[in-house]
Design an enzyme around this catalytic site. Structure first.
Site, PDB file in Angstrom:
ATOM      1  N   HIS A 173       8.295 -23.272   4.294  1.00 44.15           N
ATOM      2  CA  HIS A 173       9.647 -22.985   3.938  1.00 44.15           C
ATOM      3  C   HIS A 173      10.672 -24.070   4.565  1.00 44.15           C
ATOM      4  O   HIS A 173      11.724 -24.258   4.229  1.00 44.15           O
ATOM      5  CB  HIS A 173      10.346 -21.556   4.153  1.00 44.15           C
ATOM      6  CG  HIS A 173      10.735 -21.305   5.607  1.00 44.15           C
ATOM      7  ND1 HIS A 173       9.539 -21.026   6.549  1.00 44.15           N
ATOM      8  CD2 HIS A 173      11.716 -21.481   6.395  1.00 44.15           C
ATOM      9  CE1 HIS A 173       9.966 -20.798   7.726  1.00 44.15           C
ATOM     10  NE2 HIS A 173      11.284 -20.925   7.754  1.00 44.15           N
ATOM     11  N   LYS A 186       9.090 -19.554  21.331  1.00 48.30           N
ATOM     12  CA  LYS A 186      10.152 -18.148  21.189  1.00 48.30           C
ATOM     13  C   LYS A 186      10.754 -17.998  22.362  1.00 48.30           C
ATOM     14  O   LYS A 186      10.372 -18.647  23.507  1.00 48.30           O
ATOM     15  CB  LYS A 186       9.234 -17.231  20.952  1.00 48.30           C
ATOM     16  CG  LYS A 186       8.168 -17.230  19.625  1.00 48.30           C
ATOM     17  CD  LYS A 186       9.033 -16.737  18.448  1.00 48.30           C
ATOM     18  CE  LYS A 186       8.058 -16.734  17.308  1.00 48.30           C
ATOM     19  NZ  LYS A 186       8.929 -16.945  15.983  1.00 48.30           N
ATOM     20  N   ASP A 236       1.483 -21.034  14.071  1.00 49.23           N
ATOM     21  CA  ASP A 236       2.566 -20.304  13.326  1.00 49.23           C
ATOM     22  C   ASP A 236       3.525 -21.286  13.037  1.00 49.23           C
ATOM     23  O   ASP A 236       4.190 -21.423  12.002  1.00 49.23           O
ATOM     24  CB  ASP A 236       3.088 -19.248  14.418  1.00 49.23           C
ATOM     25  CG  ASP A 236       4.045 -18.621  13.685  1.00 49.23           C
ATOM     26  OD1 ASP A 236       4.212 -18.005  12.486  1.00 49.23           O
ATOM     27  OD2 ASP A 236       5.437 -18.522  13.996  1.00 49.23           O
ATOM     28  N   HIS A 294       4.729 -26.183   9.765  1.00 53.41           N
ATOM     29  CA  HIS A 294       6.371 -26.771   9.783  1.00 53.41           C
ATOM     30  C   HIS A 294       6.646 -27.949  10.493  1.00 53.41           C
ATOM     31  O   HIS A 294       7.180 -28.790   9.849  1.00 53.41           O
ATOM     32  CB  HIS A 294       7.526 -25.783  10.264  1.00 53.41           C
ATOM     33  CG  HIS A 294       7.233 -23.958   9.751  1.00 53.41           C
ATOM     34  ND1 HIS A 294       6.973 -23.926   8.428  1.00 53.41           N
ATOM     35  CD2 HIS A 294       7.333 -23.061  10.227  1.00 53.41           C
ATOM     36  CE1 HIS A 294       7.077 -22.956   8.075  1.00 53.41           C
ATOM     37  NE2 HIS A 294       7.441 -22.118   9.254  1.00 53.41           N
ATOM     38  N   LYS A 337       1.825 -19.449   4.534  1.00 54.22           N
ATOM     39  CA  LYS A 337       1.303 -20.022   5.924  1.00 54.22           C
ATOM     40  C   LYS A 337       1.090 -18.932   6.799  1.00 54.22           C
ATOM     41  O   LYS A 337       2.102 -17.996   6.735  1.00 54.22           O
ATOM     42  CB  LYS A 337       2.099 -21.159   6.385  1.00 54.22           C
ATOM     43  CG  LYS A 337       3.348 -21.116   6.472  1.00 54.22           C
ATOM     44  CD  LYS A 337       3.910 -21.172   7.893  1.00 54.22           C
ATOM     45  CE  LYS A 337       3.498 -20.172   9.054  1.00 54.22           C
ATOM     46  NZ  LYS A 337       4.580 -19.391   9.633  1.00 54.22           N
ATOM     47  N   LYS A 359      14.312 -26.646   3.388  1.00 54.63           N
ATOM     48  CA  LYS A 359      15.507 -26.719   4.142  1.00 54.63           C
ATOM     49  C   LYS A 359      16.482 -28.023   3.667  1.00 54.63           C
ATOM     50  O   LYS A 359      15.799 -29.161   3.657  1.00 54.63           O
ATOM     51  CB  LYS A 359      15.334 -26.712   5.709  1.00 54.63           C
ATOM     52  CG  LYS A 359      14.864 -25.274   6.268  1.00 54.63           C
ATOM     53  CD  LYS A 359      14.894 -25.342   7.752  1.00 54.63           C
ATOM     54  CE  LYS A 359      14.113 -24.233   8.115  1.00 54.63           C
ATOM     55  NZ  LYS A 359      15.094 -22.992   8.248  1.00 54.63           N
ATOM     56  N   ARG A 391       0.732  -1.476  -0.034  1.00 53.16           N
ATOM     57  CA  ARG A 391       0.166   0.114  -0.065  1.00 53.16           C
ATOM     58  C   ARG A 391       0.768   1.237   0.037  1.00 53.16           C
ATOM     59  O   ARG A 391       0.238   2.195  -0.525  1.00 53.16           O
ATOM     60  CB  ARG A 391      -0.864  -0.087   1.205  1.00 53.16           C
ATOM     61  CG  ARG A 391      -2.155  -0.777   0.965  1.00 53.16           C
ATOM     62  CD  ARG A 391      -3.110  -0.870   1.961  1.00 53.16           C
ATOM     63  NE  ARG A 391      -2.529  -1.040   3.461  1.00 53.16           N
ATOM     64  CZ  ARG A 391      -3.235  -1.341   4.511  1.00 53.16           C
ATOM     65  NH1 ARG A 391      -4.266  -0.992   4.579  1.00 53.16           N
ATOM     66  NH2 ARG A 391      -2.450  -1.788   5.488  1.00 53.16           N
ATOM     67  N   GLU A 440      13.662 -21.084  19.114  1.00 50.88           N
ATOM     68  CA  GLU A 440      14.185 -20.051  18.812  1.00 50.88           C
ATOM     69  C   GLU A 440      14.490 -18.924  19.906  1.00 50.88           C
ATOM     70  O   GLU A 440      13.795 -19.311  20.831  1.00 50.88           O
ATOM     71  CB  GLU A 440      13.004 -19.237  17.860  1.00 50.88           C
ATOM     72  CG  GLU A 440      12.568 -20.006  16.539  1.00 50.88           C
ATOM     73  CD  GLU A 440      11.676 -19.101  15.899  1.00 50.88           C
ATOM     74  OE1 GLU A 440      11.896 -18.194  15.167  1.00 50.88           O
ATOM     75  OE2 GLU A 440      10.274 -19.251  16.239  1.00 50.88           O
TER      76      GLU A 440
HETATM   77  C1  BG6 Z   1       8.251 -18.547  10.212  1.00 47.41           C
HETATM   78  C2  BG6 Z   1       7.221 -18.249  11.406  1.00 47.41           C
HETATM   79  O1  BG6 Z   1       7.478 -19.210   9.399  1.00 47.41           O
HETATM   80  O2  BG6 Z   1       9.224 -19.475  10.541  1.00 47.41           O
HETATM   81  C3  BG6 Z   1       8.074 -17.474  12.322  1.00 47.41           C
HETATM   82  O3  BG6 Z   1       6.186 -17.612  11.159  1.00 47.41           O
HETATM   83  C4  BG6 Z   1       9.520 -17.993  12.735  1.00 47.41           C
HETATM   84  O4  BG6 Z   1       7.212 -17.163  13.795  1.00 47.41           O
HETATM   85  C5  BG6 Z   1      10.035 -18.747  11.392  1.00 47.41           C
HETATM   86  O5  BG6 Z   1      10.340 -17.310  13.404  1.00 47.41           O
HETATM   87  C6  BG6 Z   1      10.990 -19.760  11.764  1.00 47.41           C
HETATM   88  O6  BG6 Z   1      11.958 -19.963  10.439  1.00 47.41           O
HETATM   89  P1  BG6 Z   1      13.405 -20.611  10.697  1.00 47.41           P
HETATM   90  O7  BG6 Z   1      13.765 -20.805   9.218  1.00 47.41           O
HETATM   91  O8  BG6 Z   1      14.233 -19.183  11.082  1.00 47.41           O
HETATM   92  O9  BG6 Z   1      13.592 -21.547  11.443  1.00 47.41           O
END
Ligand code: BG6
Length: 487
Positions: free
Chosen positions: A175, A336, A232, A237, A145, A179, A51, A213
């Site tokens: 994603h 987290k 999330d 994942h 996602k 990996k 935007r 994380e």
């Molecule tokens: C994302 C999540 O899909 O993956 C994030 O929305 C997360 O919250 C991230 O931090 C982690 O990805 P990676 O590749 O850093 O492990």
């Protein structure tokens, strides 16, 4: 071995949400790296939209700063010349005709529309793309996602997007599937005769999947608070990782062969519902503490809302109801503000049936196969050997340890680099099919519902700890422990 990058045909890649966190932190650096490797042909274009009222130059200025130092800076300018920008609001008609004219300039190009926005906008964006016939020809749409918040909303999105793009044009990205180590699971499991005979309930005691994380939610708090750790990370994942561990050997690497097998795993997950939810799941929320050596605030302070019940940590025990996995627990945890950034899969084997070593050597340790996704990607196989030298037959537990960086001396590519080019090449193997997303929600929904119905707050844990003590109890109750190496 000489490594050659596969050629890629010319493409236009449009990023909706082009000024957002994902685009700037992940997608554009990934594209820059592919550019440096000669995989973005000169007539290809990357078109950011959002935007913000920017023009090409304004967008390039933002990216110049964001991309500096992420690759060969001397090649940044030629890359940026291939980047364009158009301001667009999915919910307003202004600008769309101009945008459609720009995209329409190169009708023979593969077109990729990457929806890096909140899922609420997917439907509006696709409707506009359809209105301007931009879904025709070699067009593909990529959805980030989480797709929806539950099965119902995911179906609404998939139905609406499906009215514009066919399933074969739709790429639901996760994603984690890009990996290196995740793909290595395919190579290890199906390229070696060694593991497959042992890969079942007869020989495997349990599986652990940890995605930890150190970061908090920071400026993503508004998004995150509506999602939480289960939506999330776990629904997508981590379940995808579980599928790669648990699926039957596909007949080939063809997209549907792999995805059919993953779907069977998702459909075989035993439901966790009602009162089982309190028994098999633990949700937590971080409080102030110390992370990466610095004092950090708690989630509620970061969010600025003292009442949020969103979980920033989840641990659970899943089981797969099929012949291969009956009775083998899969312990999953993610959060987290945990002590280290580590993602790994641990496959713990059953003990030998009888020890010939007597009591002096102590109990025999389990063989464990540890697949580390990050950091320091690699594979470790823990074995029992004789302690070398004199002193009697003393046993030691040691890893056969292969760090990919050390073994191959190559810098691993970011997962998005591979996946973005897979979309351009039209290879959906590493993307989620609609039925997979539905099956994952079908399993996750009763957990989310029970949490909501219970109305309990998530258990607090100090930033820099391994989550609530109940997560430790979850596995210890079964006489097992989380992999100590990651702790
Ligand atoms: C994302 C999540 O899909 O993956 C994030 O929305 C997360 O919250 C991230 O931090 C982690 O990805 P990676 O590749 O850093 O492990």
């Amino acid at each position: 071995m000489t490594v050659t990058s596969q050629p890629v045909e010319s493409f236009d890649l449009v990023i909706f949400g082009g000024t957002g966190d994902l685009a700037v932190r992940k997608l554009l650096p990934a594209l820059f790296h592919r550019f440096l490797d000669g995989q973005i042909p000169a007539s290809s274009r990357i078109i950011g939209t959002a935007r913000e009222a920017l023009d090409d130059e304004g967008y390039r200025t933002q990216l110049r700063e964001a991309l500096a130092g992420s690759g060969d800076d001397t090649r940044l300018e030629p890359f940026l010349q291939q980047v364009h920008y158009r301001p667009l609001d999915a919910r307003k008609p202004e600008g769309w005709a101009d945008f459609a004219a720009l995209v329409g300039e190169q009708p023979d190009h593969v077109r990729v529309f990457y929806l890096s926005t909140s899922p609420e906008l997917f439907v509006d964006i696709c409707a506009r793309l359809g209105e301007y016939a931009l879904n025709e020809g070699a067009s593909r749409v990529v959805m980030e996602k989480p797709i929806g918040r539950d099965l119902t909303s995911a179906n609404q999105i998939n139905d609406a997007v499906g009215r514009v793009f066919s399933e074969s044009q739709t790429y639901r990205i996760d994603h984690y599937l890009g990996k290196e180590t995740v793909q290595n699971l395919l190579a290890l499991r199906f390229g070696n005769a060694l593991f497959e005979p042992l890969w079942n309930a007869g020989h495997i005691d349990h599986v652990q999947i940890t995605v930890a994380e150190t970061l908090g939610v920071g400026h993503r708090a508004a998004y995150y608070d509506r999602a939480g750790a289960l939506r999330d990370m776990l629904q997508n994942h981590m379940l995808q990782l579980l599928c790669m561990v648990a699926m039957e050997p596909p007949s080939s690497l063809s997209p549907d062969a792999v995805r059919d097998e993953k779907l069977k795993v998702l459909n075989s997950l035993l439901p966790i519902e009602g009162s089982q939810v309190a028994q098999y799941t633990v949700r937590g929320q971080y409080r102030a503490g110390v992370a990466d050596g610095a004092s950090v605030p708690g989630y509620l302070d970061e969010l600025g809302d003292a009442k949020s019940n969103t979980e920033t940590f989840v641990a659970l025990k899943a089981e797969i109801g099929n012949w291969r996995w009956a009775g083998v627990p899969f312990y999953l945890r993610t959060g987290k503000r945990l002590p280290h950034r580590v993602s790994e899969i641990v496959v713990a084997f059953k003990p030998v049936p009888h020890s010939i070593f007597g009591t002096a050597t102590g109990p025999l340790a389990q063989n464990r196969l540890v697949l580390r996704l990050q950091p320091d990607e690699g594979v470790k196989l823990w074995l029992t050997i004789k302690h070398p030298g004199p002193g009697g037959l003393r046993l030691r537990h040691v890893p056969l340890d292969m760090s990919f960086a050390e073994a191959f001396g190559v810098q691993q590519r970011d997962a998005y680099e591979r996946l973005l080019l897979d979309v351009v090449r039209g290879n959906p193997t590493l993307f989620m099919r609609r039925d997979e997303v539905e099956a994952a929600w079908r399993w996750a929904d009763p957990i989310l519902e029970a949490w909501a119905a219970g109305g309990e707050s998530p258990r607090p844990y100090a930033a820099g700890s391994w989550g609530p003590s109940a997560a430790v109890a979850l596995i210890e109750r079964d006489g097992r422990t989380w992999n100590e190496e990651s702790d």
